[in-house]
Design a protein around this motif. Structure first.
Motif, PDB file in Angstrom:
ATOM      1  N   ARG A  55       0.837  -1.206   0.000  1.00 28.56           N
ATOM      2  CA  ARG A  55       0.000   0.000   0.000  1.00 28.56           C
ATOM      3  C   ARG A  55       0.865   1.246   0.000  1.00 28.56           C
ATOM      4  NH1 ARG A  55      -2.264   3.128   4.206  1.00 28.56           N
ATOM      5  NH2 ARG A  55      -4.081   4.318   3.510  1.00 28.56           N
ATOM      6  N   GLU A  56       1.851   1.312   0.901  1.00 22.57           N
ATOM      7  CA  GLU A  56       2.793   2.432   0.937  1.00 22.57           C
ATOM      8  C   GLU A  56       4.007   2.064   1.767  1.00 22.57           C
ATOM      9  OE1 GLU A  56       0.721   5.742   2.546  1.00 22.57           O
ATOM     10  OE2 GLU A  56       0.522   4.884   4.534  1.00 22.57           O
ATOM     11  N   MET A  57       5.108   2.814   1.525  1.00 16.73           N
ATOM     12  CA  MET A  57       6.345   2.598   2.274  1.00 16.73           C
ATOM     13  C   MET A  57       7.013   3.942   2.554  1.00 16.73           C
ATOM     14  SD  MET A  57       8.171  -0.750   0.565  1.00 16.73           S
ATOM     15  CE  MET A  57       8.465   0.093  -0.974  1.00 16.73           C
ATOM     16  N   TYR A  58       7.818   3.959   3.626  1.00 14.74           N
ATOM     17  CA  TYR A  58       8.623   5.116   3.983  1.00 14.74           C
ATOM     18  C   TYR A  58      10.055   4.644   4.229  1.00 14.74           C
ATOM     19  CZ  TYR A  58       4.263   7.666   4.629  1.00 14.74           C
ATOM     20  OH  TYR A  58       3.045   8.262   4.419  1.00 14.74           O
ATOM     21  N   ASP A  59      11.016   5.494   3.925  1.00 13.65           N
ATOM     22  CA  ASP A  59      12.402   5.097   4.160  1.00 13.65           C
ATOM     23  C   ASP A  59      12.800   5.380   5.600  1.00 13.65           C
ATOM     24  OD1 ASP A  59      12.977   7.796   4.385  1.00 13.65           O
ATOM     25  OD2 ASP A  59      13.946   7.941   2.419  1.00 13.65           O
ATOM     26  N   LEU A  60      14.078   5.155   5.910  1.00 21.73           N
ATOM     27  CA  LEU A  60      14.552   5.322   7.287  1.00 21.73           C
ATOM     28  C   LEU A  60      14.479   6.763   7.758  1.00 21.73           C
ATOM     29  CD1 LEU A  60      17.629   2.920   7.168  1.00 21.73           C
ATOM     30  CD2 LEU A  60      15.470   2.539   8.368  1.00 21.73           C
ATOM     31  N   SER A  72       7.779   6.203  -3.404  1.00 17.35           N
ATOM     32  CA  SER A  72       6.731   6.071  -4.411  1.00 17.35           C
ATOM     33  C   SER A  72       6.553   4.635  -4.903  1.00 17.35           C
ATOM     34  CB  SER A  72       7.042   6.979  -5.611  1.00 17.35           C
ATOM     35  OG  SER A  72       8.289   6.641  -6.177  1.00 17.35           O
ATOM     36  N   GLU A  73       7.533   3.757  -4.642  1.00 17.78           N
ATOM     37  CA  GLU A  73       7.438   2.383  -5.121  1.00 17.78           C
ATOM     38  C   GLU A  73       6.371   1.600  -4.352  1.00 17.78           C
ATOM     39  OE1 GLU A  73      10.203   3.792  -4.102  1.00 17.78           O
ATOM     40  OE2 GLU A  73      11.908   3.373  -5.421  1.00 17.78           O
ATOM     41  N   PRO A 116       1.082  11.751   5.821  1.00 15.19           N
ATOM     42  CA  PRO A 116       0.356  11.958   4.573  1.00 15.19           C
ATOM     43  C   PRO A 116       1.254  11.717   3.371  1.00 15.19           C
ATOM     44  CG  PRO A 116       0.964  14.064   5.539  1.00 15.19           C
ATOM     45  CD  PRO A 116       1.315  13.005   6.541  1.00 15.19           C
ATOM     46  N   ASP A 117       0.626  11.516   2.244  1.00 11.94           N
ATOM     47  CA  ASP A 117       1.364  11.316   0.996  1.00 11.94           C
ATOM     48  C   ASP A 117       2.153  12.576   0.671  1.00 11.94           C
ATOM     49  OD1 ASP A 117       2.296  10.777  -1.484  1.00 11.94           O
ATOM     50  OD2 ASP A 117       0.399   9.983  -2.255  1.00 11.94           O
ATOM     51  N   GLU A 118       3.473  12.440   0.536  1.00 11.58           N
ATOM     52  CA  GLU A 118       4.338  13.594   0.307  1.00 11.58           C
ATOM     53  C   GLU A 118       4.685  13.774  -1.157  1.00 11.58           C
ATOM     54  OE1 GLU A 118       7.746  13.176   2.755  1.00 11.58           O
ATOM     55  OE2 GLU A 118       6.600  12.970   4.602  1.00 11.58           O
ATOM     56  N   ILE A 133       6.345  13.192  -4.648  1.00  9.63           N
ATOM     57  CA  ILE A 133       7.588  12.596  -5.142  1.00  9.63           C
ATOM     58  C   ILE A 133       8.561  12.405  -3.989  1.00  9.63           C
ATOM     59  CG2 ILE A 133       9.546  12.926  -6.699  1.00  9.63           C
ATOM     60  CD1 ILE A 133       7.763  14.584  -8.461  1.00  9.63           C
ATOM     61  N   SER A 134       9.143  11.232  -3.890  1.00  8.58           N
ATOM     62  CA  SER A 134      10.085  10.956  -2.810  1.00  8.58           C
ATOM     63  C   SER A 134      11.401  11.671  -3.046  1.00  8.58           C
ATOM     64  CB  SER A 134      10.332   9.445  -2.711  1.00  8.58           C
ATOM     65  OG  SER A 134      11.020   8.996  -3.852  1.00  8.58           O
ATOM     66  N   GLY A 135      12.140  11.839  -1.931  1.00 13.65           N
ATOM     67  CA  GLY A 135      13.442  12.505  -2.030  1.00 13.65           C
ATOM     68  C   GLY A 135      14.394  11.731  -2.924  1.00 13.65           C
ATOM     69  N   LYS A 136      14.309  10.397  -2.901  1.00 10.69           N
ATOM     70  CA  LYS A 136      15.183   9.572  -3.734  1.00 10.69           C
ATOM     71  C   LYS A 136      14.875   9.772  -5.213  1.00 10.69           C
ATOM     72  CE  LYS A 136      14.504   5.155  -4.141  1.00 10.69           C
ATOM     73  NZ  LYS A 136      14.406   3.713  -3.827  1.00 10.69           N
ATOM     74  N   THR A 137      13.564   9.811  -5.514  1.00  4.64           N
ATOM     75  CA  THR A 137      13.169  10.015  -6.915  1.00  4.64           C
ATOM     76  C   THR A 137      13.619  11.377  -7.412  1.00  4.64           C
ATOM     77  OG1 THR A 137      11.238   8.612  -6.563  1.00  4.64           O
ATOM     78  CG2 THR A 137      11.219  10.033  -8.504  1.00  4.64           C
TER      79      THR A 137
END
Length: 288
Positions: free
Chosen positions: A129-134, A140-141, A183-185, A187-191
């Protein structure tokens, strides 16, 4: 002076070309140098091989590959083929297991235990459904995975486990073990970093190409002007030579004309004197 200028232009052009090559090489090497930054997140299902009816077995569902800090996913299964025993969060043998967990080492693993019921193949399906990094940045994956479990034979009625349990209390869709849902942020910082890394070399190559094009155009303009000046110079030289030739012919014609007139005058005078001498008969007395 011109040779020195050409050497400087060739040197500048050589430097610009080397810059283009360097930028292109860096653009290719960056993903290799920084594998963590460009590593795509993934989910895998392992275990559950060579299963017989009545056997209990465990499958490991692992989310990894991108410094994952926490994940919200699910595993679905066929309740006619499998009975849920433990792992993840579930209200019982419902065919749906919630996979929500936080991590500090960059990956999350869920160990799910089942009992095989009936003979045949059945599919385990994992969705994200969703993921967050450390760093608690939204990723976004949303990787997914599936695994086919082959069951040989069926479980006897006395073997079937009816008591199922969950190590954790079932969690609501907006809860994650005491961690507030973010909340949905977008585009991720990695992207975003990947986009910048790819865009910067492209922009640099375009700028360098424009500079080289302008330099070539300027060189062509200078070369054209020089050719025009050389043509004008040659035309002037030819013109002066032609004028000198014409002036020389005019001068020779004038000299010839003057000499001709002088000769005519001398001949005329000589003729007159000859005529006068021929008419003279000597002196009379009256002439004295």
């Amino acid at each position: 002076m011109m040779t020195h200028c050409k050497e400087k232009e060739n040197l500048a052009e050589c430097i610009l070309r080397k810059m283009i090559i360097t930028v292109m090489v860096l653009a290719l090497l960056i993903p290799i140098i920084s594998p963590k930054v460009f590593a795509a997140s993934s989910v895998t299902i392992s275990g559950g091989d060579n299963i017989k009816g009545g056997d209990t077995f465990t499958v490991a569902v692992t989310f990894g590959g991108g410094d994952i800090g926490r994940v919200d996913g699910s595993l679905s299964y066929d309740t006619e083929k499998l009975t849920y025993i433990s792992g993840g969060s579930s209200t019982g043998n419902s065919g749906y297991i919630q996979l929500k967990e936080a991590s500090t080492d960059g990956s999350v693993t869920f160990n799910i235990e089942f009992q095989a019921l009936d003979e045949g193949d059945t599919v385990l399906q994992v969705a994200t459904r969703e993921m967050y990094d450390l760093n608690e940045v939204y990723m976004s994956e949303t990787p997914s995975a599936s695994k086919t479990i082959s069951i040989s034979g069926s479980a006897a009625s006395q073997q079937i486990i009816t008591q199922t349990s969950s190590p954790d209390q079932p969690v609501a869709e907006t809860e994650l073990k005491g961690v507030d849902e973010k909340p949905d942020e977008g585009i991720s910082g990695k992207t975003l970093f990947m986009v910048i890394i790819i865009a910067v070399p492209i922009v640099l190559i375009i700028i360098i190409a424009i500079i080289l094009s302008k330099k070539k155009k300027s060189k062509d303009d200078i070369s054209g002007k020089k050719e025009n000046q050389d043509d004008e110079c040659h035309e002037n030289i030819d013109y002066h030579r032609e004028n000198r030739h014409i002036d020389g012919e005019v001068s020779e014609n004038i000299v010839r004309k003057e000499k001709s007139e002088q000769k005519k005058a001398v001949k005329k005078k000589a003729s007159e004197e000859t005529e006068n001498w021929a008419d003279w008969n000597g002196f009379d007395d009256n002439d004295l």
